[in-house]
Design an enzyme around this catalytic site. Structure first.
Site, short mmCIF file in Angstrom:
data_model
loop_
_atom_site.label_atom_id
_atom_site.label_comp_id
_atom_site.label_asym_id
_atom_site.label_seq_id
_atom_site.Cartn_x
_atom_site.Cartn_y
_atom_site.Cartn_z
NE ARG A 86 -0.54 12.13 -11.30
CZ ARG A 86 0.23 11.99 -10.24
NH1 ARG A 86 0.58 10.79 -9.83
NH2 ARG A 86 0.70 13.03 -9.59
CE1 TYR A 216 -10.50 14.31 -12.61
CE2 TYR A 216 -8.19 13.78 -12.26
CZ TYR A 216 -9.21 14.71 -12.33
OH TYR A 216 -8.94 16.03 -12.12
CE LYS A 225 1.37 13.81 -15.14
NZ LYS A 225 2.46 14.77 -15.08
CG HIS A 245 6.70 15.57 -13.99
ND1 HIS A 245 6.36 15.49 -12.67
CD2 HIS A 245 5.61 16.06 -14.64
CE1 HIS A 245 5.11 15.92 -12.51
NE2 HIS A 245 4.64 16.28 -13.68
CB SER A 267 1.61 16.73 -9.36
OG SER A 267 2.22 15.64 -10.01
CB CYS A 269 4.85 22.60 -7.47
SG CYS A 269 4.81 21.56 -6.02
CG ASP A 294 2.80 17.59 -16.98
OD1 ASP A 294 3.22 17.89 -15.84
OD2 ASP A 294 2.23 16.51 -17.23
NE ARG A 385 -5.23 18.05 -12.58
CZ ARG A 385 -3.91 17.83 -12.65
NH1 ARG A 385 -3.22 18.18 -13.70
NH2 ARG A 385 -3.28 17.27 -11.64
CG ASN A 512 8.11 32.96 -9.64
OD1 ASN A 512 8.35 33.49 -8.55
ND2 ASN A 512 7.20 32.03 -9.79
C1 OXD Z 1 0.46 15.66 -12.55
C2 OXD Z 1 -0.22 16.19 -13.73
O1 OXD Z 1 -0.20 15.05 -11.68
O2 OXD Z 1 0.45 16.86 -14.53
O3 OXD Z 1 1.67 15.84 -12.46
O4 OXD Z 1 -1.42 15.95 -13.91
MN MN Z 2 2.54 16.72 -14.14
#
Ligand code: OXD
Ligand code: MN
Length: 601
Positions: A86, A216, A225, A245, A267, A269, A294, A385, A512
């Site tokens: 992005r 992309y 998004k 998000h 993103s 993480c 997401d 991805r 976790n």
């Molecule tokens: C991001 C995604 O960039 O989910 O957050 O692709």
């Molecule tokens: Mn995301």
């Protein structure tokens, strides 16, 4: 100039499912006149259509077929090396005034931007096919569900949208014939994939997105998004719901008590990993299920927050995905998956850094060049991805299609922080929780173009995705809180704190669950906690650390509040709020002052 997306010519019965809604027909007609495609392909989402599009994409080298035995019905796509993430600096919110877009967004004037983009789109689809992709976001019978149409000249986009959304006739049915019905207009053209002619522009007041010059992911799968978050957040504020998000997961105890948790992380993480977590052996009988990885759309019912996942698939970061980090993701991407920018082995399997087992002796890297383990370059792009249907996930929650959504017991915010921020703590109340979200920060990742590893404030992980003024967004969060009689508890987590030796203190991944268990205990009012200046903090014995190989010092370091580090952190909160130029609501400023005062007590 070479046509990078030559037209395709479907046989009768494919590509001819025209919508009947006149507003859609008029819009497509207008864009057809502007972009001048060779032909128009009306998608219906059928299996036959999919097979035809795949066959044509293979012929045009848009896709590479993967080994049918190793990864059945799966394909690899390579994007232009100049187009791998992005791009926030060319992402615009085009509201009538700059104030409406606020201090965190790039703004450009709607009339000027339409005129510039229409100029770029003029004749842009000559010799190409214009695909019209109808889709819905949300479960088919949810009141939250919304309709979108994306026009695109990219087959890769059509095939990805088919995985990521509920696409085709279902949307035509949902929209119906009312010319005034609400639907999102998305226009995408590859143009010539030139970074200098790449713009991702949102017109919230018109429910419109125009994206040009990229092929992309998040730049072009406009459902995700662009619609579900940027336009979605604007609509949500106006209409009284939330577009966030966030992943959504279910946690079920051995006794069958179930809670749902929504969690916002920036993103790359580990949202997908957390959403698909497998509890360690010690938690025998506990189950974690995925609703979404997401995005969460949430609304208030009976004073509670209910969430749906608007998407139908996962668009996850590949490198680092392994049977150790995420077995459910590995199982999900073993078939029916569209990969982008991973490496291709000599037997047409896929490979990436961090995959289980030894690296292949030879592969073709994401750029299409020869690669060996001695190569300096990465085999897979760090932001490569997978797009895979959520149905592939063995841990899919049974209520994922439930129209009313799932009730949220807890909201978790988190970021990637080497220091300062403890493993987990709980906000004192909703508004304090909003403050935790508003001031969260994370070290940047490869998901967006730019420096990696720099701490940046990313409120609610929405910095790149909030489609209007961030001050109004904070206010909207607090207004939602006022309407909730049974609000979720709010937590902050940090799996990424490092010790003096520079190593992660917390093992992460399935472990976790131990943090999640404390979160659930707090929701059930059975978990202990100590009052600290930052919020309710577990003491080491409030966390279930049995059968975990971790020493006392690491646990103390993970849960510790270092006053010196926090003085710096508090100063950064102030600097961040100041940088927003007066839009931060009074109540959040008050929260900051109270936090400072608690440290001085
Ligand atoms: C991001 C995604 O960039 O989910 O957050 O692709
Ligand atoms: Mn995301």
């Amino acid at each position: 100039m070479k046509n990078i997306a030559p037209a395709i010519f479907p046989p009768n019965g494919i590509g001819d499912t025209k919508p009947t809604n006149q507003a859609v027909l008029d819009w497509v007609h207008e864009l057809g006149n502007l972009t001048k495609p060779e032909n128009i392909f009306w998608c219906d989402g059928s299996e036959r259509e999919n097979e035809f599009l795949i066959a044509e994409s293979l012929k045009q080298n848009v896709l590479i077929k993967l080994n049918e035995k190793k990864v059945p019905r799966s394909y690899l796509h390579r994007s232009n090396p100049n187009d791998v993430a992005r791009v926030e600096k060319v992402t615009f919110i085009c509201t009538p005034t700059k104030e409406e877009a606020g201090p965190t967004n790039n703004w450009s004037d709607p009339a000027d931007t339409y005129s510039k983009l229409y100029g770029l789109l003029n004749g842009a689809m000559r010799g190409r096919t214009m695909f019209v992709v109808p889709y819905i976001m949300g479960p088919p019978d949810s009141p939250l569900t919304k309709v979108g149409f994306e026009i695109t000249d990219s087959k890769y986009v059509v095939l990805s949208m088919r995985i990521m959304t509920r696409m085709g006739k279902i949307a035509l049915k949902r929209l119906g014939n009312d010319p005034k019905a609400e639907w999102n207009r998305g226009v995408h053209s590859l143009l010539d994939v030139d970074p200098d002619r790449r713009f991702i522009c949102h017109f919230p007041q018109d429910n419109t997105i125009i994206s040009v010059g990229s092929g992309y992911g998040g730049n072009v799968l406009l459902s995700k998004k662009c619609f579900a978050l940027r336009i979605g957040s604007y609509l949500a504020c106006k209409q009284g719901w939330m577009a966030e998000h966030m992943l959504i997961l279910g946690v079920e105890s051995p006794e069958g008590r179930k809670h749902y948790v929504a969690a916002a992380f920036p993103s790359a993480c580990g949202k997908t990993n957390f959403a698909m977590l497998i509890p360690p052996a010690h938690f025998n009988g506990w189950k974690v299920t995925t609703v979404g990885d997401d995005i969460a759309w949430m609304e208030i019912r009976d004073g509670r927050l209910f969430a749906v996942n608007p998407e139908n698939g996962y668009f996850g970061v590949v490198p680092g995905t392994s049977y150790k980090s995420n077995p459910n993701a590995m199982k999900s991407i073993e078939h029916d998956t569209l990969y982008t920018n991973v490496a291709l082995t000599d037997d047409n399997d896929v490979w990436w850094e961090g995959k289980d087992g030894a690296p292949p002796k030879h592969a073709i890297d994401w750029r299409g060049n020869d690669w060996t383990p001695d190569s300096k370059e990465k085999a897979a792009h760090p932001n490569s991805r997978f797009a895979t249907p959520m149905r592939n996930n063995p841990a899919l929650d049974p209520d994922v299609e439930k129209g009313e959504g799932v009730p949220i017991s807890a909201i978790i915010f988190g970021g990637r922080r080497s220091d300062t921020v403890p493993l987990v703590y709980e906000a004192f109340d909703w508004n304090h929780g909003v403050y935790l979200g508003a001031t969260m920060a994370s070290e940047t990742t490869a998901a967006a173009t730019g420096t990696v590893g720099k701490v940046r404030r990313d409120p609610m992980a929405m910095l790149p995705f909030c489609g209007y003024n961030i001050g109004d967004y904070f206010r909207h969060w607090m207004d939602i809180g006022k309407r909730l009689t049974n609000p979720p508890l709010i937590f902050n987590v940090n799996w990424f704190r490092k010790g003096e030796n520079g190593k992660f203190l917390w093992p992460g991944f399935g472990e976790n669950m131990r943090v999640l268990k404390w979160v659930i205990d707090r929701c059930e009012q059975t978990g202990g906690a100590l009052k600290s200046p930052v919020g309710w903090l577990p003491s080491p014995h409030d966390l279930d650390l049995e059968e975990l190989d971790i020493d006392h010092k690491s646990v103390a370091d993970l849960l510790g509040i270092d006053h010196e580090e926090w003085q710096k952190e508090l100063a950064e909160h102030k600097m961040f709020f100041d940088s927003l130029g007066g839009v931060v609501p009074e109540e959040l400023q008050k929260q900051r002052e109270q936090l400072v005062a608690r440290f001085n007590e």
